[in-house]
Write a protein that holds these residues in place. Structure first.
Motif, mmCIF file in Angstrom:
data_model
loop_
_atom_site.group_PDB
_atom_site.id
_atom_site.type_symbol
_atom_site.label_atom_id
_atom_site.label_comp_id
_atom_site.label_asym_id
_atom_site.label_seq_id
_atom_site.Cartn_x
_atom_site.Cartn_y
_atom_site.Cartn_z
ATOM 1 N N GLN A 144 0.760 2.733 -17.836
ATOM 2 C CA GLN A 144 0.748 4.028 -17.160
ATOM 3 C C GLN A 144 0.673 3.766 -15.651
ATOM 4 O OE1 GLN A 144 1.025 7.076 -18.499
ATOM 5 N NE2 GLN A 144 1.152 6.291 -20.613
ATOM 6 N N MET A 145 1.759 3.232 -15.117
ATOM 7 C CA MET A 145 1.753 2.772 -13.727
ATOM 8 C C MET A 145 1.492 3.910 -12.749
ATOM 9 S SD MET A 145 4.618 0.489 -11.738
ATOM 10 C CE MET A 145 4.472 -0.847 -12.922
ATOM 11 N N GLY A 146 2.002 5.073 -13.030
ATOM 12 C CA GLY A 146 1.797 6.210 -12.131
ATOM 13 C C GLY A 146 0.325 6.595 -12.039
ATOM 14 N N ILE A 147 -0.355 6.653 -13.181
ATOM 15 C CA ILE A 147 -1.777 6.996 -13.195
ATOM 16 C C ILE A 147 -2.593 5.865 -12.566
ATOM 17 C CG2 ILE A 147 -3.758 7.426 -14.702
ATOM 18 C CD1 ILE A 147 -1.886 8.879 -16.600
ATOM 19 N N GLY A 148 -2.210 4.618 -12.880
ATOM 20 C CA GLY A 148 -2.899 3.485 -12.265
ATOM 21 C C GLY A 148 -2.759 3.490 -10.751
ATOM 22 N N TYR A 181 -4.942 0.711 -16.838
ATOM 23 C CA TYR A 181 -3.883 1.700 -17.000
ATOM 24 C C TYR A 181 -2.559 1.226 -16.410
ATOM 25 C CZ TYR A 181 -6.210 5.553 -19.269
ATOM 26 O OH TYR A 181 -6.808 6.346 -20.212
ATOM 27 N N THR A 182 -2.605 0.311 -15.455
ATOM 28 C CA THR A 182 -1.359 -0.166 -14.864
ATOM 29 C C THR A 182 -0.706 -1.251 -15.702
ATOM 30 O OG1 THR A 182 -2.214 0.329 -12.650
ATOM 31 C CG2 THR A 182 -0.320 -1.145 -12.793
ATOM 32 N N PHE A 183 -1.496 -2.210 -16.163
ATOM 33 C CA PHE A 183 -0.927 -3.402 -16.787
ATOM 34 C C PHE A 183 -1.148 -3.492 -18.299
ATOM 35 C CE2 PHE A 183 -1.942 -4.574 -12.360
ATOM 36 C CZ PHE A 183 -0.662 -4.895 -11.928
ATOM 37 N N ILE A 204 0.848 -1.200 0.000
ATOM 38 C CA ILE A 204 0.000 0.000 0.000
ATOM 39 C C ILE A 204 0.883 1.249 0.000
ATOM 40 C CG2 ILE A 204 -1.554 1.379 1.433
ATOM 41 C CD1 ILE A 204 -2.935 -1.208 2.265
ATOM 42 N N LEU A 205 1.884 1.252 0.877
ATOM 43 C CA LEU A 205 2.820 2.381 0.929
ATOM 44 C C LEU A 205 3.569 2.520 -0.393
ATOM 45 C CD1 LEU A 205 4.150 4.613 2.597
ATOM 46 C CD2 LEU A 205 5.787 2.913 3.432
ATOM 47 N N PHE A 206 3.977 1.401 -0.989
ATOM 48 C CA PHE A 206 4.680 1.415 -2.270
ATOM 49 C C PHE A 206 3.798 1.997 -3.374
ATOM 50 C CE2 PHE A 206 6.113 -0.919 -6.167
ATOM 51 C CZ PHE A 206 7.358 -0.319 -6.270
ATOM 52 N N THR A 207 2.513 1.661 -3.373
ATOM 53 C CA THR A 207 1.577 2.198 -4.366
ATOM 54 C C THR A 207 1.404 3.698 -4.202
ATOM 55 O OG1 THR A 207 0.378 0.085 -4.427
ATOM 56 C CG2 THR A 207 -0.769 2.017 -5.273
ATOM 57 N N ILE A 208 1.323 4.154 -2.951
ATOM 58 C CA ILE A 208 1.200 5.598 -2.702
ATOM 59 C C ILE A 208 2.423 6.336 -3.242
ATOM 60 C CG2 ILE A 208 1.090 7.358 -0.897
ATOM 61 C CD1 ILE A 208 -0.551 5.358 0.771
ATOM 62 N N VAL A 209 3.607 5.778 -3.009
ATOM 63 C CA VAL A 209 4.838 6.398 -3.527
ATOM 64 C C VAL A 209 4.811 6.429 -5.055
ATOM 65 C CG1 VAL A 209 7.347 6.131 -3.702
ATOM 66 C CG2 VAL A 209 6.209 5.788 -1.505
ATOM 67 N N LEU A 210 4.413 5.316 -5.680
ATOM 68 C CA LEU A 210 4.367 5.252 -7.153
ATOM 69 C C LEU A 210 3.432 6.299 -7.742
ATOM 70 C CD1 LEU A 210 4.310 1.428 -8.018
ATOM 71 C CD2 LEU A 210 6.195 3.044 -8.318
ATOM 72 N N SER A 211 2.350 6.614 -7.013
ATOM 73 C CA SER A 211 1.382 7.583 -7.545
ATOM 74 C C SER A 211 1.969 8.977 -7.687
ATOM 75 C CB SER A 211 0.138 7.625 -6.654
ATOM 76 O OG SER A 211 0.414 8.232 -5.410
ATOM 77 N N PHE A 212 3.098 9.240 -7.032
ATOM 78 C CA PHE A 212 3.753 10.550 -7.130
ATOM 79 C C PHE A 212 5.002 10.504 -8.012
ATOM 80 C CE2 PHE A 212 1.458 10.759 -3.073
ATOM 81 C CZ PHE A 212 0.755 11.941 -3.265
ATOM 82 N N THR A 213 5.153 9.418 -8.764
ATOM 83 C CA THR A 213 6.327 9.276 -9.634
ATOM 84 C C THR A 213 5.901 9.180 -11.093
ATOM 85 O OG1 THR A 213 6.323 6.848 -9.556
ATOM 86 C CG2 THR A 213 7.497 7.994 -7.797
#
Length: 296
Positions: A264-268, A258-260, A35-44
């Motif tokens: 567009q992993m950031g948007i996903g 959008y992720t897979f 969950i924390l990793f996904t939150i970080v990815l959303s800002f990259t």
């Protein structure tokens, strides 16, 4: 010097912690860690693979500018509203019906609860066959002689969303019924008898006494159904695949696409965070109210 008795006592104290430690560590890593990793990815600026180039809220701005996401938001609002309301009404009616101590209650309860034992994938596949105009309800009715019978909701962009509501309500209403039935069986009969002695009709009895006393069951049903509605990925994929077009696109299917698929992993990831925030907005007040009530 520690004796054998002291050692056994310490072992008994630590044994539950040692047994639970591996599962706790796995949960901590693969649930809260990701969950924390996904939150970080959303800002990259991650695309096909994680790329830790900080872009701030750019992904969120792009997300809410996408027509597909806006369609998904509208769809989940319609689906969740209908799903929660219809499941609650049907579940309450079934619970009241079974609470009349009718003959055959022991047989009816498993029948109503059975759909909940199925996965959403199985439910979606079964309803897809049932609603398919070529092999399902429409085809059967025409074989029986009703040549003009037409039921093509699953192929119609204006009605396809409601087929998901039908399937979801069919699967979950029995579970809601079980919650309300437990609540009804927990009401003190003395209260009901006193109201009947005072001349209260059945309608007044349920409207003014029974239903208000079922408030915890209503709240639990709302929380559980909201959670199921937001994460309704497998049912949508199995039943409509998000189509026709994007008529049944949901936030969960959008996130996966959008992720897979679109890389567009950031948007996903940002869409996943929005879903997480929505669930948290429902769960946190509920848990706070429960803990506050226990302390009181």
């Amino acid at each position: 010097m520690a004796t054998d008795a002291d050692f056994r006592t310490r072992l008994q104290d630590w044994l539950p912690r040692l047994v639970l430690a591996p599962s706790f560590a796995v949960t901590l890593l693969f649930v809260y860690g990701f969950i924390l990793f996904t939150i970080v990815l959303s800002f990259t600026g991650s695309k096909m693979l994680p790329r830790f180039t900080w872009v701030g809220f750019e992904n969120y701005e792009k997300l809410f500018a996408l027509p597909a996401w806006n369609t998904a938001i509208v769809n989940i609002a319609i689906f969740a509203s209908l799903y929660i309301v219809i499941c609650t009404v049907i579940g309450l009616m079934l619970a009241i019906f079974l609470d009349q101590k009718i003959r055959g209650e022991g047989m009816l309860r498993p029948i109503y609860l059975y759909p909940m034992a199925l996965s959403f994938i199985v439910t979606g596949t079964a309803w897809k066959w049932f609603l398919d105009p070529g092999i399902g309800l429409q085809n059967i009715m025409r074989q029986w002689g009703w040549e003009s019978f037409t039921f093509t909701w699953i192929k119609d962009a204006d009605y396809a969303l409601y087929t998901i509501v039908l399937a979801a309500v069919w699967q979950t209403s029995g579970f809601v019924m079980a919650m309300f039935l437990a609540g009804l069986r927990g009401i003190d009969n003395e209260i009901l008898k006193a109201a009947q002695i005072d001349g209260a009709s059945n309608w007044q009895l349920y409207r003014r006494i029974v239903i208000p006393l079922l408030r915890p069951a209503f709240l639990s049903a709302f929380v559980i159904l909201s959670h199921l509605a937001i994460k309704s990925y497998d049912l949508v994929v199995a039943l409509t695949g998000g189509g026709p077009g994007r008529a049944t696109e949901m936030p969960a299917t959008f996130m996966y696409s959008y992720t897979f698929t679109r890389n567009q992993m950031g948007i996903g990831a940002s869409s996943a965070v929005i879903m997480l925030m929505t669930i948290a907005a429902i769960m946190v007040p509920y848990l706070y109210a429960e803990l506050k009530e226990k302390k009181a």
